[in-house]
Design a protein around this motif. Structure first.
Motif, mmCIF file in Angstrom:
data_model
loop_
_atom_site.group_PDB
_atom_site.id
_atom_site.type_symbol
_atom_site.label_atom_id
_atom_site.label_comp_id
_atom_site.label_asym_id
_atom_site.label_seq_id
_atom_site.Cartn_x
_atom_site.Cartn_y
_atom_site.Cartn_z
ATOM 1 N N GLN A 1 0.852 -1.185 0.000
ATOM 2 C CA GLN A 1 0.000 0.000 0.000
ATOM 3 C C GLN A 1 0.894 1.243 0.000
ATOM 4 O O GLN A 1 2.043 1.178 0.448
ATOM 5 C CB GLN A 1 -0.882 -0.005 1.237
ATOM 6 C CG GLN A 1 -1.771 -1.245 1.314
ATOM 7 C CD GLN A 1 -2.490 -1.324 2.642
ATOM 8 O OE1 GLN A 1 -3.104 -0.369 3.075
ATOM 9 N NE2 GLN A 1 -2.394 -2.474 3.291
ATOM 10 N N PRO A 2 0.397 2.384 -0.484
ATOM 11 C CA PRO A 2 1.205 3.603 -0.495
ATOM 12 C C PRO A 2 1.666 3.963 0.925
ATOM 13 O O PRO A 2 0.920 3.821 1.886
ATOM 14 C CB PRO A 2 0.246 4.671 -1.039
ATOM 15 C CG PRO A 2 -0.809 3.904 -1.758
ATOM 16 C CD PRO A 2 -0.941 2.592 -1.054
ATOM 17 N N ILE A 3 2.899 4.436 1.037
ATOM 18 C CA ILE A 3 3.477 4.755 2.343
ATOM 19 C C ILE A 3 2.665 5.816 3.082
ATOM 20 O O ILE A 3 2.632 5.827 4.318
ATOM 21 C CB ILE A 3 4.965 5.166 2.198
ATOM 22 C CG1 ILE A 3 5.674 5.141 3.548
ATOM 23 C CG2 ILE A 3 5.092 6.528 1.529
ATOM 24 C CD1 ILE A 3 5.780 3.781 4.174
ATOM 25 N N GLU A 4 1.977 6.666 2.349
ATOM 26 C CA GLU A 4 1.170 7.720 2.985
ATOM 27 C C GLU A 4 0.043 7.145 3.841
ATOM 28 O O GLU A 4 -0.479 7.830 4.721
ATOM 29 C CB GLU A 4 0.586 8.666 1.926
ATOM 30 C CG GLU A 4 1.624 9.441 1.146
ATOM 31 C CD GLU A 4 2.260 8.617 0.014
ATOM 32 O OE1 GLU A 4 3.337 9.026 -0.453
ATOM 33 O OE2 GLU A 4 1.700 7.581 -0.398
ATOM 34 N N THR A 5 -0.339 5.899 3.572
ATOM 35 C CA THR A 5 -1.434 5.282 4.330
ATOM 36 C C THR A 5 -0.933 4.429 5.494
ATOM 37 O O THR A 5 -1.739 3.824 6.197
ATOM 38 C CB THR A 5 -2.309 4.407 3.407
ATOM 39 O OG1 THR A 5 -1.529 3.304 2.918
ATOM 40 C CG2 THR A 5 -2.865 5.223 2.244
ATOM 41 N N ALA A 6 0.377 4.371 5.699
ATOM 42 C CA ALA A 6 0.947 3.520 6.749
ATOM 43 C C ALA A 6 0.562 4.015 8.143
ATOM 44 O O ALA A 6 0.499 5.220 8.385
ATOM 45 C CB ALA A 6 2.467 3.488 6.632
ATOM 46 N N PRO A 7 0.307 3.073 9.065
ATOM 47 C CA PRO A 7 0.012 3.468 10.443
ATOM 48 C C PRO A 7 1.265 4.042 11.096
ATOM 49 O O PRO A 7 2.367 3.547 10.866
ATOM 50 C CB PRO A 7 -0.408 2.155 11.109
ATOM 51 C CG PRO A 7 0.214 1.089 10.285
ATOM 52 C CD PRO A 7 0.304 1.634 8.891
ATOM 53 N N LYS A 8 1.079 5.085 11.870
ATOM 54 C CA LYS A 8 2.231 5.710 12.522
ATOM 55 C C LYS A 8 2.093 5.550 14.024
ATOM 56 O O LYS A 8 2.271 4.463 14.537
ATOM 57 C CB LYS A 8 2.373 7.150 12.068
ATOM 58 C CG LYS A 8 2.762 7.219 10.587
ATOM 59 C CD LYS A 8 3.064 8.601 10.138
ATOM 60 C CE LYS A 8 3.526 8.570 8.680
ATOM 61 N NZ LYS A 8 3.726 9.892 8.150
ATOM 62 N N ASN A 9 1.753 6.580 14.717
ATOM 63 C CA ASN A 9 1.700 6.505 16.181
ATOM 64 C C ASN A 9 0.265 6.469 16.669
ATOM 65 O O ASN A 9 -0.461 7.455 16.525
ATOM 66 C CB ASN A 9 2.403 7.708 16.795
ATOM 67 C CG ASN A 9 3.850 7.780 16.409
ATOM 68 O OD1 ASN A 9 4.221 7.426 15.307
ATOM 69 N ND2 ASN A 9 4.677 8.223 17.313
#
Length: 87
Positions: free
Chosen positions: A11-19
């Motif tokens: 998936q695009p990195i912009e949609t990655a879960p962060k904190n």
């Protein structure tokens, strides 16, 4: 974050879960690094190489020296595969 390895897709990195709220570090996921064309287990955290505490960075998980991945090198992500099941 873990998923079914057979159904997981990049998936695009912009949609990655962060904190997650209240957490300093994000969950460990697979990040695809375009610099070496390899997937790496990584997590999102507060950037160490900047004085701006509001910036974040992807860190390679368990490398022992908190290596930050260049943000431009991270293009995609996917959940970690499920753990092996003991027979």
């Amino acid at each position: 974050i873990r998923g079914d390895a057979m159904s997981a897709e990049w998936q695009p990195i912009e949609t990655a879960p962060k904190n997650p709220e209240g957490k300093f570090w994000g969950p460990t996921i697979l990040i695809f690094c375009t610099a070496d064309n390899l997937p790496w287990p990584a997590y999102w955290g507060q950037a160490c190489k900047t004085n701006d505490a509001t910036e974040g960075a992807w860190f390679i998980a368990d490398d022992g020296d908190n290596s930050e991945m260049h943000l431009n090198d991270a293009s995609h992500w996917m959940p970690l595969p499920a753990r092996p099941v003991s027979e």
